[in-house]
Scaffold this motif. Sequence first.
Motif, PDB file in Angstrom:
ATOM      1  N   THR A 159       0.975  -1.166   0.205  1.00 24.93           N
ATOM      2  CA  THR A 159      -0.096   0.008  -0.019  1.00 24.93           C
ATOM      3  C   THR A 159       0.942   1.276   0.049  1.00 24.93           C
ATOM      4  OG1 THR A 159      -1.693  -1.164   1.224  1.00 24.93           O
ATOM      5  CG2 THR A 159      -1.749   1.257   1.161  1.00 24.93           C
ATOM      6  N   ILE A 160       1.794   1.344   0.848  1.00 28.40           N
ATOM      7  CA  ILE A 160       2.569   2.413   0.883  1.00 28.40           C
ATOM      8  C   ILE A 160       3.592   2.578  -0.041  1.00 28.40           C
ATOM      9  CG2 ILE A 160       4.384   3.608   2.475  1.00 28.40           C
ATOM     10  CD1 ILE A 160       3.350   1.810   4.788  1.00 28.40           C
ATOM     11  N   SER A 166       1.626   3.687  -3.029  1.00 30.04           N
ATOM     12  CA  SER A 166       0.558   4.926  -3.118  1.00 30.04           C
ATOM     13  C   SER A 166       1.492   6.290  -3.418  1.00 30.04           C
ATOM     14  CB  SER A 166      -0.187   5.186  -2.057  1.00 30.04           C
ATOM     15  OG  SER A 166       0.461   5.022  -0.707  1.00 30.04           O
ATOM     16  N   SER A 177       0.546   9.692  -5.177  1.00 35.49           N
ATOM     17  CA  SER A 177       0.399  10.943  -4.166  1.00 35.49           C
ATOM     18  C   SER A 177       0.930  11.959  -4.586  1.00 35.49           C
ATOM     19  CB  SER A 177       0.575  10.172  -2.789  1.00 35.49           C
ATOM     20  OG  SER A 177      -0.186  10.771  -1.757  1.00 35.49           O
ATOM     21  N   VAL A 228      -3.415  13.024  -0.555  1.00 38.36           N
ATOM     22  CA  VAL A 228      -2.714  12.248   0.318  1.00 38.36           C
ATOM     23  C   VAL A 228      -3.603  11.045   0.793  1.00 38.36           C
ATOM     24  CG1 VAL A 228      -1.727  12.513   2.455  1.00 38.36           C
ATOM     25  CG2 VAL A 228      -1.639  14.283   0.942  1.00 38.36           C
ATOM     26  N   MET A 229      -4.779  11.165   0.920  1.00 36.23           N
ATOM     27  CA  MET A 229      -5.796  10.138   1.765  1.00 36.23           C
ATOM     28  C   MET A 229      -6.257   9.278   0.770  1.00 36.23           C
ATOM     29  SD  MET A 229      -5.085  11.572   4.376  1.00 36.23           S
ATOM     30  CE  MET A 229      -6.119  11.345   5.827  1.00 36.23           C
ATOM     31  N   PRO A 254      -3.352   5.785  -0.555  1.00 39.28           N
ATOM     32  CA  PRO A 254      -3.418   4.641   0.307  1.00 39.28           C
ATOM     33  C   PRO A 254      -4.772   4.026   0.621  1.00 39.28           C
ATOM     34  CG  PRO A 254      -2.371   6.594   1.187  1.00 39.28           C
ATOM     35  CD  PRO A 254      -3.118   6.970   0.057  1.00 39.28           C
ATOM     36  N   PRO A 297      -4.061   6.435   6.074  1.00 39.83           N
ATOM     37  CA  PRO A 297      -3.189   7.301   5.447  1.00 39.83           C
ATOM     38  C   PRO A 297      -2.664   8.429   6.546  1.00 39.83           C
ATOM     39  CG  PRO A 297      -5.283   7.391   4.268  1.00 39.83           C
ATOM     40  CD  PRO A 297      -5.427   6.692   5.642  1.00 39.83           C
ATOM     41  N   THR A 298      -3.423   8.934   7.791  1.00 36.11           N
ATOM     42  CA  THR A 298      -2.618   9.740   8.615  1.00 36.11           C
ATOM     43  C   THR A 298      -1.882   9.137   9.293  1.00 36.11           C
ATOM     44  OG1 THR A 298      -5.109  10.595   8.961  1.00 36.11           O
ATOM     45  CG2 THR A 298      -3.391  11.072  10.671  1.00 36.11           C
ATOM     46  N   THR A 334       1.292   8.553   6.898  1.00 35.23           N
ATOM     47  CA  THR A 334       1.930   9.876   6.739  1.00 35.23           C
ATOM     48  C   THR A 334       2.934  10.347   7.700  1.00 35.23           C
ATOM     49  OG1 THR A 334       0.244  10.595   5.318  1.00 35.23           O
ATOM     50  CG2 THR A 334       1.837  12.360   5.709  1.00 35.23           C
ATOM     51  N   GLU A 392     -10.841  10.982   7.504  1.00 39.77           N
ATOM     52  CA  GLU A 392      -9.703  11.139   6.517  1.00 39.77           C
ATOM     53  C   GLU A 392      -9.565  12.920   6.205  1.00 39.77           C
ATOM     54  OE1 GLU A 392     -12.565   9.452   6.173  1.00 39.77           O
ATOM     55  OE2 GLU A 392     -13.169   9.588   4.024  1.00 39.77           O
TER      56      GLU A 392
END
Lengths: 676, 75
Positions: free
Chosen positions: A301-302, A305, A309, A354-355, A358, A439-440, A443, A584
Amino acid sequence: MKRPAASTRRVLLAGNPNVGKSSLFNALTGAHQHTGNWTGKTVEGAVGRYRAENGVQVELVDLPGAYSMTAYSPEEGVARDAIAFEQADAVCVVCDACNLQRGLLFTLQVMELAPRVVLCLNLWDRAQKQGVQIDTQALSRGLGVPVITTAAHRKSTVTALGRLLAQTVAPHPPAVVYPPPLEREMTLLAPLLPAGPADRRGAAIKLLEQDEAYRQAYTDRWGPPPTANTFRALATQGISARQVARQIEAARRQKADALFAAAVTGRRKRPAVTRLDRLLAGKWSGLPVMPLLLLLVFWLTIFASQGPSDALLGLLFAGEAPLAARLAAWGVPGWLVGMLAHGVWRVTAFVVAVMLPPMAIFFPLFTLLEDAGLLPRIAFRLDRHFQACRSCGKQALTMCMGFGCNAAGVTGCRIISSRRERLIAVLTNALVPCNGRFPTLITLIGLFFVTAPAGPLASLATAGWLTLAVVLCVAVTLLCSRLLAVTVLRGEPSFFALELPPLRMPPVGRVLVRSLRERIVFVLGRAAAVAAPAGGVIWLLANWRPGGVPLLQTLANALEPVGGFLGMDGVILLAFLLGLPANEIVLPLLLTIYSGSGTLVGEAGLETLRTTLTAHGWNRATALCVLLFCLFHFPCSTTLWTVYKETGSARWTALAAVLPAAVGCVLCAGIHALLG
Amino acid sequence: MTLRAARLDRTYCITAVQAPDAPRRHLAALGFEEGALVTCLLAAPRGDPVAFGVRGAVIALRKSQLQALTVQEAG
């Protein structure tokens, strides 16, 4: 439920759990009802429509799976009530052709409650592969209902089913003939009952069977049933109430077994577990599998993305200044330009950039694990721990659903039959981070806790921290469950039974594509519905100055002492509060507040975030507190509303908000005291 | 013997179910009833819960519930 127009036929889809009802429903209606390889995927009846070849409009209801028409859990109750009380034009019973033994008993039970039934033998291709041979004509004769075979991914079989369901179904003869004394009393009782139930004979049978849940549902609708005389008459013939129930069950079972023996031949494959099953259940071998899989999913995922992103971030933030200029050129007043460009646009752009990536990548990957049938295995493994906490192992399933969305997780708690254990699962669901919080977390971990230069290694480190966070969440969930079980929700563990569907290789491409598309639509929809207005509001708060000071500043200042005590600041706390509608938007709101009305420097990607945050006094301890508070705080408003709907109680809803927030406050205050 | 003492990969025939009405019916709906053949297929760590093959499906029950099912070993 609303009755459809006269020209539409209403058909209910019923069946044991995990026999592919939802897949058939999707294939027929073209809907995208989420399907998964586990019992209890559908907890609410979904409604869809299609037009058959003969022009008839059919309204199809996908009912939750049930093991019997004696409802043990709320979701089974939904199915039973619809079949017994709703007077649909037909009920289509879906059976797993590979496991007809259990399916036939269920079919007979449905046939007693509903006068018009069609039997659909699904997974027909798999049954044939396994060497199961079913004489559908003998089955149809024995039951007195039409029988059709289907395989959800074979279009022709689905079309044939659609055609059959669009036709009028003739009422069938009594499904089971009971011993003469019972038959006599049923015949006497049935005419005394109101015309309400779909089938009066069926209602009489259920009442004689002393199915308590049914009796309750019946009484709620038409008052206490007139059964006293019936039982008295049977007692004088030497048949006790208990024997009545036993005789009914036995007769039904005999009929099911006879039908099975007459219609099914060929090699009957024993249910088997694979070597993989043994491996997953093994004391040591199975232990690392779930964390490792989770790590892999997070890593993918990371890693995947990052590119989208960064690209989106640059693209969308570059659009802010031109947008403001264009609006100003059109003569839009200055405050509105600010609100639209620096508020609405910025927050929405942030959510999308950003959200979204992911979220849109994690969810499909998780769906793959779900489709493979892994979730029930997790519940199987973890049940011992839930047992020790006096709750239900199926809570592991609802927690997994919580990863996708806490509101869905809360609704999913209907698969837990005991009210006490269900409440425990509902109240603790928000303790696992939902898709909107990942996502938070990603990040912040990436910005403050990973020192490796961006690349596969850095994403692996982030994924590792995230996996640890999830393990922490599971531990906290168990602790809180235990806490609830010894305080407000005391009681003994109830009946537990968990079906383990066969592990299977999911159709990877199909699942990924469909799930990805759905997630993107979902997140974009939420961005439009929640992030955009929230962006406008935040800009207004930041720029509306009653008494010279921006309102936002006043609010943040008021929250400062609490925020400081928790190792954060007033602005962070304010962002969490304003992020109530959707998790989000917390981080986007936070950054919008910090960055003020100046233009954002978006070119350098996520590096600008670090600069912005550190400029406002963030260090690792702050980030850790924010991470913990993100994991453990009040759930979003949708989840709270769902909790209220499911529990019907403002008190439990309040506890569902307070419990995770209390955990977060304790942890943050502790961290702050230690490190701050 | 009761199903609690079941051993992996052995098949048993249920001879009696000693449970109050509600759990007994629940067990019956899942296939655990007099005369049914069940195969012990899988045990979680520390032997609880245990999964059985019954009427074509695999169903896991907690150890504490198995006491209610009296069985005889079948071929």
